[in-house]
Each structure stands twice: as C-alpha cells, then as structure tokens.
Write an enzyme that holds these catalytic residues in place. Structure first.
Site, mmCIF file in Angstrom:
data_model
loop_
_atom_site.group_PDB
_atom_site.id
_atom_site.type_symbol
_atom_site.label_atom_id
_atom_site.label_comp_id
_atom_site.label_asym_id
_atom_site.label_seq_id
_atom_site.Cartn_x
_atom_site.Cartn_y
_atom_site.Cartn_z
ATOM 1 N N ASP A 10 0.866 -1.190 0.000
ATOM 2 C CA ASP A 10 0.000 0.000 0.000
ATOM 3 C C ASP A 10 0.899 1.236 0.000
ATOM 4 O OD1 ASP A 10 -1.814 2.028 0.420
ATOM 5 O OD2 ASP A 10 -2.613 1.244 2.299
ATOM 6 N N ASP A 109 -3.638 2.232 -5.446
ATOM 7 C CA ASP A 109 -2.305 2.177 -4.825
ATOM 8 C C ASP A 109 -2.089 0.938 -3.961
ATOM 9 O OD1 ASP A 109 -3.822 2.840 -2.556
ATOM 10 O OD2 ASP A 109 -2.222 4.070 -1.726
ATOM 11 N N GLU A 110 -2.893 -0.092 -4.147
ATOM 12 C CA GLU A 110 -2.766 -1.297 -3.319
ATOM 13 C C GLU A 110 -2.778 -2.556 -4.171
ATOM 14 O OE1 GLU A 110 -5.566 -1.654 -0.024
ATOM 15 O OE2 GLU A 110 -5.783 0.524 -0.122
HETATM 16 P P1 TTP Z 1 -5.410 5.028 0.663
HETATM 17 O O1 TTP Z 1 -4.362 4.004 0.377
HETATM 18 O O2 TTP Z 1 -6.577 4.632 1.507
HETATM 19 O O3 TTP Z 1 -4.768 6.299 1.374
HETATM 20 P P2 TTP Z 1 -3.357 6.978 1.145
HETATM 21 O O4 TTP Z 1 -2.509 6.199 0.199
HETATM 22 O O5 TTP Z 1 -3.576 8.398 0.762
HETATM 23 O O6 TTP Z 1 -2.749 6.989 2.603
HETATM 24 P P3 TTP Z 1 -2.132 5.774 3.430
HETATM 25 O O7 TTP Z 1 -0.711 6.170 3.690
HETATM 26 O O8 TTP Z 1 -2.939 5.716 4.670
HETATM 27 O O9 TTP Z 1 -2.258 4.537 2.576
HETATM 28 O O10 TTP Z 1 -6.006 5.596 -0.681
HETATM 29 C C1 TTP Z 1 -5.220 5.751 -1.873
HETATM 30 C C2 TTP Z 1 -5.624 7.001 -2.606
HETATM 31 O O11 TTP Z 1 -7.014 6.986 -2.886
HETATM 32 C C3 TTP Z 1 -5.384 8.265 -1.806
HETATM 33 O O12 TTP Z 1 -4.058 8.757 -1.945
HETATM 34 C C4 TTP Z 1 -6.416 9.192 -2.345
HETATM 35 C C5 TTP Z 1 -7.562 8.304 -2.778
HETATM 36 N N1 TTP Z 1 -8.645 8.377 -1.774
HETATM 37 C C6 TTP Z 1 -9.712 9.241 -2.000
HETATM 38 O O13 TTP Z 1 -9.770 9.904 -3.043
HETATM 39 N N2 TTP Z 1 -10.686 9.348 -1.052
HETATM 40 C C7 TTP Z 1 -10.664 8.637 0.128
HETATM 41 O O14 TTP Z 1 -11.571 8.767 0.970
HETATM 42 C C8 TTP Z 1 -9.552 7.748 0.349
HETATM 43 C C9 TTP Z 1 -9.463 6.955 1.639
HETATM 44 C C10 TTP Z 1 -8.584 7.655 -0.620
HETATM 45 MG MG MG Z 2 -2.233 4.117 0.390
#
Ligand code: TTP
Ligand code: MG
Length: 360
Positions: A10, A109-110
């Site tokens: 992730d 992103d996962e």
């Molecule tokens: P995530 O992997 O949930 O969040 P992240 O990568 O920003 O942070 P983390 O370090 O906790 O993993 O989501 C991936 C992308 O998806 C994030 O960068 C932006 C988008 N996203 C949204 O647009 N709205 C949301 O509510 C969430 C949770 C994510």
């Molecule tokens: Mg992320």
C-alpha cells in the site's frame, strides 16, 4: 500444499506523494489533495493528505472548508489530478508484477502478491518485501508500507499498522497476539454498522469477538456475517489472490484549451492510443472495439465506437478507424470538448501470425 504467504503493498499517502515528487516546493509542508466540486470556492472534500497534514488533523473525506480550519499557514491545498495518479499507478503495478506471477491490484495504490510459489518461508518473503520497497524507492522515489501474512486479510491489516514506510510480518503464530487487542472496527471488512452493533453487545476488541460462540453470533448477525466474523476474528481468510480480469484499457486527458479542432483531436487520440495499445500488448491482450470519448465544456460525456471484424493489438488498426469516430462525433455534437480520451475493449487473444514487431 505449502503454506500460503501473501504480501499486501500500500503506497503511503499516494496522491500526496505523487504531488510532492513533481512539486519540490512542497517539501516539508502539510499537503492536502482535494476534489473541488465547484459550487463555492471551498466546496468539496480532501482525497488524501500527507503525514504532516494528518498531524494537523486533516484527513481523507473531510470537507475542504473544515480542513482549512485546521490548516497551518504553509499548508498546501491542491486540486487532484487523477490522470497523473493513474499513470503513476500503472507504472507501480507494472513494477510489482515483476515480483510474482500471482498479483491482484486492489485499488489505485494497493496490491496483493501471492509469493507462495517463489518464497519457501517468511524469511524469503520478507526479503521480497524489502526488495519491493527498494525498487519503488529507486525507480519511482515512492515509499510504501507492506504487510506479510498467511492470507490477504492478515497481510492487509499488517500493512496498516506501521505507516508510513513500514514492513510488518505476521507469521501464523503471531496472528492471535496481533489481532486480539485491536478494536473490532479495525478488522478489515467490519463496517461502521457492524462495529456499532458489536459495541452495543459489549464487544470492543477482536479478542472479545473471538470469545463469542458461533451460535450467539448467528443469532445477532445471521449465518453469513456470523461465519465471516467467526473466521476473520481468528485470522482465517481463504480468498485467493486473483488477477482481476480487465475489461478495457483507456486514457483520458484534459485538452490545453476547449476545442473541436479535428486535427487536435486526432493527434491527441494518436498519443493516447499509443499508450493504451502499449498497455494492452504488455498484458498480451488484443481487442475488437475502439472508442473515442469526448467530455464537453458542460462536462457531459459522449462516446463513439466501432467494432472491428478481427482482434487487433496495433496502433495503425486503431488509427484507421479513429478519423471515422471523430468525424461522426463532431457531426453529432456542436459543443467544444474540454477533455478527451480513447479506450479499447472487447478483449481477447489475437489469432494468427505474430507481427514482425513482436520479434524486434
Ligand atoms: P489510501 O491508500 O486509503 O490512502 P493513502 O494512500 O492516501 O494513505 P495511506 O498512507 O494511509 O495509505 O487511498 C489511496 C488514494 O485513494 C489516496 O491517496 C487518495 C484516494 N482516496 C480518495 O480519493 N478518497 C478517500 O476517501 C480515500 C481513503 C482515498
Ligand atoms: Mg495508500
């Protein structure tokens, strides 16, 4: 059967990292990446924020106006550029695919990687995790967090406990101490409603959930949810890591200015289609249907498509039909285009002889 080992990768604050990379002036500052709805200057929501902004309490999903109240003077509020993040995402996923033949992209992103066939034990799996981190950092300057465990559930939860830039390994003997103290809401798959119901039953932690007899859970949650809760609270998850079959490949861009100039549309279509064909070919996919997408200056979306008699996977075949699609499109719609895109669908295998370019 060897014991399964699954990695979950992730990216850390993904959209924010993408922005920090291309805007060095953001270094060290809190960053919030936002989707503006356009009604008023600040209407819309935060997509994500970097870890500096999270320390100020600025989080995903928060209204922008609300986030601004928490912001420091140097906090940057940026408009999300989804096309850019999609391109970075595609490059990351292509890199991850080089580590294992069994990968499932779970979001932008996962991804889950099943390394059972290539890592005989957790030591080797951990080494793969470290190599993935080095590769993403070396090739893309991006950090990620990785969880490793005997299934997707444990891998996903392990990736979440040490962000950013973490690597957490939960071997089967560690599952119980790992899960037990966590609030039930952190069990991946438990939504707000179930969490509330569990809390009302006096169940606060996953350890307490594990103590509930299955029959009690069935009474309160029904058979399906009860057996899932029963298994998940013990770290059991049999779902396979499976590559989701794509149904199409496409790209969309915002035009430099609103236009309905045929030459501009065709040249842009050629550039986009070149990327699209490249992605499909990399996956060994051919296609029959070619689509032109126009997003007009009133933000309505219109498309035109043609299906070819044979599966193809080359730019020339696509660009032979593209002028027809663009002409039909311009004939039917009189507005200017703000954005445009192309896609290919109706995927399958190309039959017959390989093209000369396949050997070069
Ligand atoms: P995530 O992997 O949930 O969040 P992240 O990568 O920003 O942070 P983390 O370090 O906790 O993993 O989501 C991936 C992308 O998806 C994030 O960068 C932006 C988008 N996203 C949204 O647009 N709205 C949301 O509510 C969430 C949770 C994510
Ligand atoms: Mg992320």
């Amino acid at each position: 059967m060897p014991e399964r080992i699954v990695l979950h990768v992730d990216l850390d604050c993904f959209y924010a990292q993408c922005e920090e990379l291309r805007k060095p002036e953001l270094k060290g500052r809190p960053v919030a990446v936002c989707i503006y709805s356009g009604r008023t200057e600040d209407s819309g929501a935060v997509s994500t924020s970097n870890y500096e902004a999270r320390r100020l309490g600025i989080k995903s999903g928060m209204p922008i106006a609300f986030a601004k109240r928490n912001a420091s003077a140097d906090t940057a509020f940026l408009r999300a550029d989804l096309e850019h993040y999609d391109m970075v995402s595609m490059r990351i996923m292509a890199l991850l695919r080089t580590f294992t033949p069994v990968m499932e992209q779970a979001s932008v992103d996962e991804a889950y990687l099943d390394v059972t066939g290539i890592a005989p034990g957790y030591g080797e799996a951990t080494a793969i995790g470290q190599r993935i981190k080095e590769t993403l950092l070396g090739n893309e300057s991006l950090t990620c967090s990785i969880g490793i465990g005997p299934n997707k559930l444990i891998a996903k939860m392990a990736a979440g406990v040490d962000k950013p830039d973490g690597l957490t390994v939960i071997t089967p003997d560690l599952i119980e101490p790992f899960l037990s103290p966590m609030p039930v809401g952190q069990l991946f798959g438990v939504g707000k409603v179930t969490e509330k119901k569990l809390n009302e039953e006096g169940i606060e932690t996953i350890g307490q959930l594990r103590e509930m007899p299955l029959a009690e859970l069935v009474k309160r949650f029904g058979q399906g949810m009860a057996s899932w809760l029963y298994g998940a609270s013990r770290g059991i998850d049999d779902t396979e890591v499976v590559e989701r079959k794509r149904e199409q490949y496409g790209r969309i861009v915002t035009l430099k200015e609103d236009t309905r100039d045929r030459a501009v549309l065709l040249e842009t279509a050629r550039q986009l289609m070149s990327d699209v064909v490249g992605m499909a070919r990399q996956d060994g996919q051919a296609f029959k249907t070619v689509t032109f997408i126009g997003i007009m200056d009133d933000l309505s979306t219109r498309t035109k498509n043609r299906s070819l008699p044979e599966f193809v996977d080359d730019l020339d075949s696509c660009m032979r039909v593209m002028p027809l699609l663009v002409d039909e499109f311009l004939g039917e719609h009189s507005r200017n285009l703000r954005r445009m895109g192309v896609k290919v669908s109706n995927l399958g295998e190309r039959k017959g002889q390989k093209m000369l370019s396949d050997f070069m």
